[in-house]
Design a protein around this motif. Structure first.
Motif, PDB file in Angstrom:
ATOM      1  N   THR A  78       0.841  -1.191   0.000  1.00 48.82           N
ATOM      2  CA  THR A  78       0.000   0.000   0.000  1.00 48.82           C
ATOM      3  C   THR A  78       0.877   1.242   0.000  1.00 48.82           C
ATOM      4  O   THR A  78       2.107   1.145   0.030  1.00 48.82           O
ATOM      5  CB  THR A  78      -0.932  -0.006   1.232  1.00 48.82           C
ATOM      6  N   HIS A  79       0.249   2.401  -0.016  1.00 48.58           N
ATOM      7  CA  HIS A  79       0.997   3.649   0.036  1.00 48.58           C
ATOM      8  C   HIS A  79       1.595   3.824   1.425  1.00 48.58           C
ATOM      9  O   HIS A  79       0.868   3.861   2.420  1.00 48.58           O
ATOM     10  CB  HIS A  79       0.083   4.831  -0.288  1.00 48.58           C
ATOM     11  N   ALA A  80       2.920   3.904   1.512  1.00 46.95           N
ATOM     12  CA  ALA A  80       3.603   4.083   2.795  1.00 46.95           C
ATOM     13  C   ALA A  80       4.797   4.996   2.570  1.00 46.95           C
ATOM     14  O   ALA A  80       5.860   4.559   2.124  1.00 46.95           O
ATOM     15  CB  ALA A  80       4.049   2.743   3.367  1.00 46.95           C
ATOM     16  N   ASN A  81       4.619   6.282   2.869  1.00 44.96           N
ATOM     17  CA  ASN A  81       5.681   7.265   2.717  1.00 44.96           C
ATOM     18  C   ASN A  81       6.629   7.161   3.912  1.00 44.96           C
ATOM     19  O   ASN A  81       6.219   7.329   5.056  1.00 44.96           O
ATOM     20  CB  ASN A  81       5.069   8.659   2.623  1.00 44.96           C
ATOM     21  N   VAL A  82       7.898   6.874   3.652  1.00 42.36           N
ATOM     22  CA  VAL A  82       8.911   6.729   4.704  1.00 42.36           C
ATOM     23  C   VAL A  82       9.977   7.789   4.492  1.00 42.36           C
ATOM     24  O   VAL A  82      10.516   7.932   3.393  1.00 42.36           O
ATOM     25  CB  VAL A  82       9.540   5.325   4.684  1.00 42.36           C
ATOM     26  N   GLU A  83      10.281   8.550   5.543  1.00 42.00           N
ATOM     27  CA  GLU A  83      11.276   9.615   5.462  1.00 42.00           C
ATOM     28  C   GLU A  83      12.288   9.472   6.593  1.00 42.00           C
ATOM     29  O   GLU A  83      11.962   8.992   7.684  1.00 42.00           O
ATOM     30  CB  GLU A  83      10.599  10.997   5.577  1.00 42.00           C
ATOM     31  N   SER A  84      13.505   9.901   6.333  1.00 43.96           N
ATOM     32  CA  SER A  84      14.525  10.000   7.368  1.00 43.96           C
ATOM     33  C   SER A  84      14.592  11.460   7.796  1.00 43.96           C
ATOM     34  O   SER A  84      15.005  12.323   7.019  1.00 43.96           O
ATOM     35  CB  SER A  84      15.889   9.534   6.830  1.00 43.96           C
ATOM     36  N   CYS A  85      14.159  11.734   9.018  1.00 42.95           N
ATOM     37  CA  CYS A  85      14.044  13.121   9.473  1.00 42.95           C
ATOM     38  C   CYS A  85      14.966  13.368  10.660  1.00 42.95           C
ATOM     39  O   CYS A  85      15.034  12.555  11.594  1.00 42.95           O
ATOM     40  CB  CYS A  85      12.596  13.427   9.871  1.00 42.95           C
ATOM     41  N   HIS A  86      15.658  14.497  10.632  1.00 39.18           N
ATOM     42  CA  HIS A  86      16.586  14.851  11.705  1.00 39.18           C
ATOM     43  C   HIS A  86      16.180  16.180  12.347  1.00 39.18           C
ATOM     44  O   HIS A  86      17.018  16.917  12.840  1.00 39.18           O
ATOM     45  CB  HIS A  86      18.006  14.965  11.149  1.00 39.18           C
ATOM     46  N   SER A  87      14.897  16.454  12.357  1.00 39.57           N
ATOM     47  CA  SER A  87      14.414  17.739  12.863  1.00 39.57           C
ATOM     48  C   SER A  87      13.380  17.521  13.953  1.00 39.57           C
ATOM     49  O   SER A  87      12.621  16.536  13.939  1.00 39.57           O
ATOM     50  CB  SER A  87      13.802  18.557  11.715  1.00 39.57           C
ATOM     51  N   ALA A  88      13.340  18.452  14.912  1.00 40.57           N
ATOM     52  CA  ALA A  88      12.334  18.392  15.986  1.00 40.57           C
ATOM     53  C   ALA A  88      10.940  18.651  15.443  1.00 40.57           C
ATOM     54  O   ALA A  88       9.944  18.376  16.126  1.00 40.57           O
ATOM     55  CB  ALA A  88      12.670  19.406  17.072  1.00 40.57           C
TER      56      ALA A  88
END
Length: 222
Positions: A137-147
């Motif tokens: 299914t649609h699953a947006n995965v991001e690597s985030c380094h922000s508060a």
């Protein structure tokens, strides 16, 4: 931390934030997150999932009537720039590798307003190949380094459901206050979710405010 909401058509939508034990370096992002069209020969199943679930739009000059367009620009910042290598972004998100057709990047053909056009990696939403294969299914995965990511999820936990104010009154009624009431629409999916006592949001480990103050200091967190 995660929070579940229901979108306009009543389908559940989960926002999940995961802290990694070890830091994810820029040269390791490509092992977990991809923003490219998979090889249809070596991995036809993933290719089918990505091309049907993880393509944004198309929008921009290819489709100015796309719902994501506002003032002539895509509100989701597509199409994204094509780059040969993943680099760390300035806003807490990496600029994922999106190779061009000249750099061995793959393309697919999609229909826009009854016309078949060719698009490349610039319209692919970042995804995790493992999760895409599992859930299909649609699953947006991001690597985030922000508060900002933590604030984003806390907003969804506390904002409450969409609400509307409406009034019911006879033709000659003058009591405006007593004739107004708060109204809330709950979709069948959300109603069933709540009847079965499924979790709406969760934080682990739980963080709570303690009523402990140091002299001339701030309240402590545990």
């Amino acid at each position: 931390m995660y929070s579940v909401e229901w979108q306009k058509r009543g389908l559940p939508h989960a926002h999940i934030l995961i802290w990694l034990l070890n830091k994810l370096h820029s040269n390791e992002v490509d092992d977990i997150i991809s923003a490219e069209i998979p090889d249809p020969v070596t991995d036809p199943r993933l290719h089918d999932i990505v091309t049907t679930q993880m393509v944004h739009g198309p929008c921009g000059a290819l489709n100015p009537l796309s719902p994501c367009m506002a003032d002539g620009k895509c509100t989701k910042r597509y199409p994204r720039p094509l780059v040969a290598e993943t680099v760390t972004g300035n806003d807490g998100y990496p600029v994922y590798r999106r190779r061009s057709k000249e750099d061995n990047g793959r393309t697919i053909k999609v229909k826009v307003q009854n016309q078949e056009i060719e698009i490349g990696n610039e319209f692919i939403v970042p995804y995790c190949p493992l999760l895409s294969r599992i859930f299909e299914t649609h699953a947006n995965v991001e690597s985030c380094h922000s508060a900002k990511s933590i604030k984003y999820l806390c907003k969804y936990v506390t904002k409450g459901s969409d609400m509307a104010v409406f009034g019911i009154a006879s033709e000659n009624a003058n009591d405006e206050i007593s004739n107004f009431q708060m109204g809330r629409y709950v979709s069948t999916n959300e109603a069933l979710w709540r009847l079965l006592s499924f979790q709406i949001h969760e934080r682990y480990p739980t963080v709570v405010h303690l009523a402990v103050h140091l002299e001339n200091g701030q309240s402590l967190l545990h």
